[in-house]
Each structure stands twice: as structure tokens, then as C-alpha cells.
Write a protein that holds these residues in place. Structure first.
Motif, PDB file in Angstrom:
ATOM      1  N   ALA A 124       0.839  -1.206   0.000  1.00 21.90           N
ATOM      2  CA  ALA A 124       0.000   0.000   0.000  1.00 21.90           C
ATOM      3  C   ALA A 124       0.871   1.253   0.000  1.00 21.90           C
ATOM      4  N   GLU A 125       1.997   1.201   0.711  1.00 16.37           N
ATOM      5  CA  GLU A 125       2.901   2.354   0.710  1.00 16.37           C
ATOM      6  C   GLU A 125       3.429   2.594  -0.702  1.00 16.37           C
ATOM      7  N   ALA A 126       3.718   1.494  -1.418  1.00 16.85           N
ATOM      8  CA  ALA A 126       4.280   1.616  -2.763  1.00 16.85           C
ATOM      9  C   ALA A 126       3.214   1.952  -3.806  1.00 16.85           C
ATOM     10  N   ASP A 127       2.053   1.325  -3.711  1.00 15.18           N
ATOM     11  CA  ASP A 127       1.090   1.369  -4.826  1.00 15.18           C
ATOM     12  C   ASP A 127      -0.253   2.006  -4.499  1.00 15.18           C
ATOM     13  N   GLY A 128      -0.521   2.354  -3.255  1.00 13.47           N
ATOM     14  CA  GLY A 128      -1.737   3.114  -2.930  1.00 13.47           C
ATOM     15  C   GLY A 128      -2.937   2.304  -2.497  1.00 13.47           C
ATOM     16  N   ALA A 129      -3.225   1.201  -3.201  1.00  7.74           N
ATOM     17  CA  ALA A 129      -4.427   0.414  -2.869  1.00  7.74           C
ATOM     18  C   ALA A 129      -4.128  -1.061  -3.121  1.00  7.74           C
ATOM     19  N   VAL A 130      -4.369  -1.897  -2.111  1.00  6.22           N
ATOM     20  CA  VAL A 130      -3.981  -3.307  -2.194  1.00  6.22           C
ATOM     21  C   VAL A 130      -5.043  -4.212  -1.609  1.00  6.22           C
ATOM     22  N   ALA A 131      -5.318  -5.296  -2.311  1.00  6.15           N
ATOM     23  CA  ALA A 131      -6.164  -6.359  -1.764  1.00  6.15           C
ATOM     24  C   ALA A 131      -5.324  -7.635  -1.734  1.00  6.15           C
ATOM     25  N   VAL A 132      -5.710  -8.587  -0.902  1.00  3.42           N
ATOM     26  CA  VAL A 132      -5.048  -9.892  -0.954  1.00  3.42           C
ATOM     27  C   VAL A 132      -6.080 -10.926  -1.392  1.00  3.42           C
ATOM     28  N   GLY A 133      -5.574 -11.954  -2.033  1.00  3.97           N
ATOM     29  CA  GLY A 133      -6.502 -12.990  -2.489  1.00  3.97           C
ATOM     30  C   GLY A 133      -5.760 -14.256  -2.854  1.00  3.97           C
ATOM     31  N   THR A 163      -9.412 -10.204   3.085  1.00  2.72           N
ATOM     32  CA  THR A 163      -8.768  -9.078   3.745  1.00  2.72           C
ATOM     33  C   THR A 163      -7.532  -9.668   4.437  1.00  2.72           C
ATOM     34  N   PRO A 164      -6.527  -8.856   4.826  1.00  5.72           N
ATOM     35  CA  PRO A 164      -6.515  -7.399   4.852  1.00  5.72           C
ATOM     36  C   PRO A 164      -6.465  -6.763   3.462  1.00  5.72           C
ATOM     37  N   GLN A 165      -7.048  -5.544   3.418  1.00  3.06           N
ATOM     38  CA  GLN A 165      -6.865  -4.662   2.281  1.00  3.06           C
ATOM     39  C   GLN A 165      -6.301  -3.374   2.867  1.00  3.06           C
ATOM     40  N   ALA A 166      -5.463  -2.688   2.104  1.00  7.34           N
ATOM     41  CA  ALA A 166      -4.830  -1.487   2.664  1.00  7.34           C
ATOM     42  C   ALA A 166      -4.777  -0.378   1.616  1.00  7.34           C
ATOM     43  N   PHE A 167      -4.857   0.855   2.099  1.00  5.72           N
ATOM     44  CA  PHE A 167      -4.993   2.010   1.208  1.00  5.72           C
ATOM     45  C   PHE A 167      -4.282   3.210   1.814  1.00  5.72           C
ATOM     46  N   ARG A 168      -3.802   4.083   0.916  1.00  4.26           N
ATOM     47  CA  ARG A 168      -3.391   5.395   1.420  1.00  4.26           C
ATOM     48  C   ARG A 168      -4.654   6.109   1.852  1.00  4.26           C
ATOM     49  N   LYS A 169      -4.563   6.809   2.980  1.00  2.73           N
ATOM     50  CA  LYS A 169      -5.770   7.387   3.606  1.00  2.73           C
ATOM     51  C   LYS A 169      -6.635   8.233   2.657  1.00  2.73           C
ATOM     52  N   PRO A 170      -6.046   9.166   1.850  1.00  2.00           N
ATOM     53  CA  PRO A 170      -6.930  10.002   1.019  1.00  2.00           C
ATOM     54  C   PRO A 170      -7.752   9.176   0.024  1.00  2.00           C
ATOM     55  N   LEU A 171      -7.151   8.064  -0.419  1.00  5.08           N
ATOM     56  CA  LEU A 171      -7.818   7.216  -1.408  1.00  5.08           C
ATOM     57  C   LEU A 171      -9.046   6.524  -0.817  1.00  5.08           C
ATOM     58  N   ILE A 172      -8.904   5.938   0.361  1.00 10.16           N
ATOM     59  CA  ILE A 172     -10.063   5.230   0.938  1.00 10.16           C
ATOM     60  C   ILE A 172     -11.132   6.230   1.380  1.00 10.16           C
ATOM     61  N   LEU A 173     -10.703   7.396   1.839  1.00 14.24           N
ATOM     62  CA  LEU A 173     -11.709   8.396   2.232  1.00 14.24           C
ATOM     63  C   LEU A 173     -12.502   8.863   1.010  1.00 14.24           C
ATOM     64  N   ALA A 174     -11.807   9.108  -0.088  1.00 18.49           N
ATOM     65  CA  ALA A 174     -12.491   9.558  -1.312  1.00 18.49           C
ATOM     66  C   ALA A 174     -13.413   8.462  -1.837  1.00 18.49           C
ATOM     67  N   ALA A 175     -12.951   7.213  -1.773  1.00 19.13           N
ATOM     68  CA  ALA A 175     -13.756   6.100  -2.291  1.00 19.13           C
ATOM     69  C   ALA A 175     -15.035   5.931  -1.481  1.00 19.13           C
ATOM     70  N   GLU A 194     -11.967   0.668  -6.823  1.00 16.54           N
ATOM     71  CA  GLU A 194     -12.004   0.273  -8.243  1.00 16.54           C
ATOM     72  C   GLU A 194     -12.993   1.129  -9.020  1.00 16.54           C
ATOM     73  N   ARG A 195     -14.142   1.434  -8.403  1.00 21.11           N
ATOM     74  CA  ARG A 195     -15.154   2.171  -9.165  1.00 21.11           C
ATOM     75  C   ARG A 195     -14.764   3.629  -9.403  1.00 21.11           C
ATOM     76  N   MET A 196     -13.681   4.077  -8.743  1.00 23.16           N
ATOM     77  CA  MET A 196     -13.152   5.411  -9.065  1.00 23.16           C
ATOM     78  C   MET A 196     -12.098   5.299 -10.176  1.00 23.16           C
ATOM     79  N   ARG A 197     -11.955   4.106 -10.731  1.00 27.59           N
ATOM     80  CA  ARG A 197     -10.974   3.812 -11.788  1.00 27.59           C
ATOM     81  C   ARG A 197      -9.534   4.023 -11.317  1.00 27.59           C
ATOM     82  N   VAL A 198      -9.328   3.796 -10.025  1.00 26.48           N
ATOM     83  CA  VAL A 198      -7.974   3.838  -9.471  1.00 26.48           C
ATOM     84  C   VAL A 198      -7.480   2.392  -9.423  1.00 26.48           C
ATOM     85  N   PRO A 199      -6.251   2.115  -9.942  1.00 22.64           N
ATOM     86  CA  PRO A 199      -5.769   0.731  -9.948  1.00 22.64           C
ATOM     87  C   PRO A 199      -5.596   0.168  -8.535  1.00 22.64           C
ATOM     88  N   VAL A 200      -6.024  -1.068  -8.365  1.00 21.46           N
ATOM     89  CA  VAL A 200      -5.864  -1.770  -7.090  1.00 21.46           C
ATOM     90  C   VAL A 200      -4.929  -2.944  -7.345  1.00 21.46           C
TER      91      VAL A 200
END
Ligand code: C5P
Length: 234
Positions: A124-133, A163-175, A194-200
Motif C-alpha cells: 500500500a505504501e508503494a502502490d496506494g491500494a492493495v487487496a489480498v486474495g 482481507t486485509p486490504q490497505a490504502f493510502r488514507k486520502p484514497l479510501i476516504l475519497a472512495a 475500483e469504481r473510481m478507476r484507481v488501480p488496485v
């Protein structure tokens, strides 16, 4: 910047059919939710935990879970909402300036490892938005409501998301703000981003990282803790 883990455990556990919400059922003599919280409590990359539980449970959770098990990283216990998304949103409202990365993890996924938490936060620090699966291993078929197979779907590129899923704070707040404005309800947090077209980014999780949802999961869970839990907690 601090990393905060939001743990939604605000569900009433209807699918378990036991009367007791699934997050409080005992696994190896300890509540499912305590197993989960202990992994985050022990993680060096997690600074704080925001716990979400049903409103009426807050005093009992404060004493019998957070106090009794000395889970001192739990800095906030907030009331859950009607859906999981509402529960997470109630916790997001308490984020502060100093928070950088926001992790979200289901309270009933007790078999998460410290190692997975570390990898998710780094991603998440590197890429902004992360899910695990985990990649789908079985054949996947589309079936109609009468029980007849319509077709077999290629499983290549299909992942079961955890989960866990992790995000930079502004991204999850905006989403979350966008989802609320649109009246959209998703089954996980990444779908709102994803629906904001931000890569996860998707990173490999763990087949043991199950959600305790049905009575069979408790039996499986007992087996998993016997095999793995000591090394996962430390
Ligand atoms: O219901 P589901 O299995 O998706 O729940 C995943 C997690 O979200 C559980 O830990 C559950 O307690 C939590 N949840 C919540 N608020 C709700 C519904 C579920 O915090 N209204």
C-alpha cells in the motif's frame, strides 16, 4: 505517519445460526475476534487499531475482550452500522492527520499472519491500494436459477478476495465518500476504490485466511489453530 487497522466486527452473525455473533465464538477457548486482534496487536507495522462492534456490545467488548486480553493498541471502539460498509465508514470518521495507511480486516478472519499484514502495508505504501486474495483452484461454472450449467468460465485470472486490504488514507476516504454519494454498497473496500478507476494491486494471500462464517468453518478453524496459530501470533 501512523498505520491504523480498522477491524469491522459489527455483524450479528446470522449465517452461523448459533445465536451468538460469530466474532465471539470460541476457537481453542479464545473468542474468534481476540485471535484476530492479537495478530494486529503483535504486528510491528500496525500502530493503532479501531475496532467496530455492535453498539450494545461496546461496554462488554471493552472489558471482556480489549481489557482482559490487554489489547492496548485498540485506541477506539465504535458502533457498527447496518452493513459492513457502514461499519467501516463509522471508523473512517475517526481518522486523524497523522494516519497514513489504513488497513481494513474482517474481525472473523482469525488466521491472518503477521507476515501477510507486513506485505500488505508495504504494498500500500508503494502502490496506494492493495487487496489480498488466492487464485481460484476449482472449475468455475455459471449456473441458472433452476440449477443447470450455462457455461464453464475460465478460471485464469480469477482470484477469491480476502482481507486485509490497505490504502493510502486520502484514497479510501475519497472512495467511501463517492460510494455514499452514489448509494453504492460493495462487498469489500477495494471495490469502492475500483469504481473510481484507481488501480488496485492484488497480492497473494493465504488459503488458510478463511472467514469464520458457518459452523463448519469453526471446525476447520480449530484444525488451523492447532497447526499454525503459535507461529502466526508471534
Ligand atoms: O458478513 P460478513 O461475513 O461479510 O462480515 C465480515 C466482517 O464484517 C465480520 O467481521 C463482521 O462482523 C463485519 N460486519 C460489520 N458490520 C456489519 C456486518 C458485518 O462490521 N453490519
Amino acid at each position: 505517519m501512523k498505520t491504523v487497522a480498522i477491524i469491522p466486527a459489527g455483524g450479528s452473525g446470522r449465517r452461523m445460526g448459533s445465536g451468538i455473533p460469530k466474532q465471539y465464538l470460541l476457537l481453542g477457548g479464545i473468542p474468534v475476534l481476540v485471535h484476530t486482534l492479537q495478530v494486529f496487536q503483535s504486528s510491528p507495522v500496525v500502530d493503532e487499531i479501531f475496532l467496530v462492534v455492535p453498539e450494545g456490545d461496546i461496554p462488554e467488548v471493552r472489558n471482556a475482550i480489549v481489557g482482559r486480553y490487554n489489547l492496548f493498541k485498540v485506541s477506539l471502539i465504535v458502533a457498527g452500522g447496518a452493513e459492513r460498509q457502514d461499519s467501516v465508514r463509522n471508523a473512517l470518521a475517526h481518522l486523524r492527520e497523522e494516519h497514513g495507511i489504513v488497513l481494513v480486516h474482517d474481525g472473523v478472519r482469525s488466521f491472518v499472519s503477521g507476515e501477510l499484514i507486513r506485505r500488505v502495508v508495504a504494498a500500500a505504501e508503494a502502490d496506494g491500494a492493495v487487496a489480498v486474495g488466492v487464485q481460484v483452484k476449482d472449475s468455475v461454472k455459471e449456473v441458472n436459477s433452476a440449477g443447470w450449467v450455462i457455461k464453464t468460465v475460465t478460471r485464469e485470472g480469477l482470484w477469491l478476495t480476502q482481507t486485509p486490504q490497505a490504502f493510502r488514507k486520502p484514497l479510501i476516504l475519497a472512495a467511501y465518500e463517492r460510494a455514499a454519494a452514489d448509494g453504492f454498497c460493495g462487498t469489500d473496500d477495494a471495490s469502492l476504490v475500483e469504481r473510481m478507476r484507481v488501480p488496485v494491486r492484488m497480492i497473494p494471500g493465504d488459503y488458510d485466511n478463511i472467514k469464520v462464517t458457518t459452523p463448519e468453518d469453526l471446525t476447520l478453524g480449530e484444525a488451523i489453530i492447532r497447526r499454525f496459530l503459535p507461529e502466526k501470533v508471534h
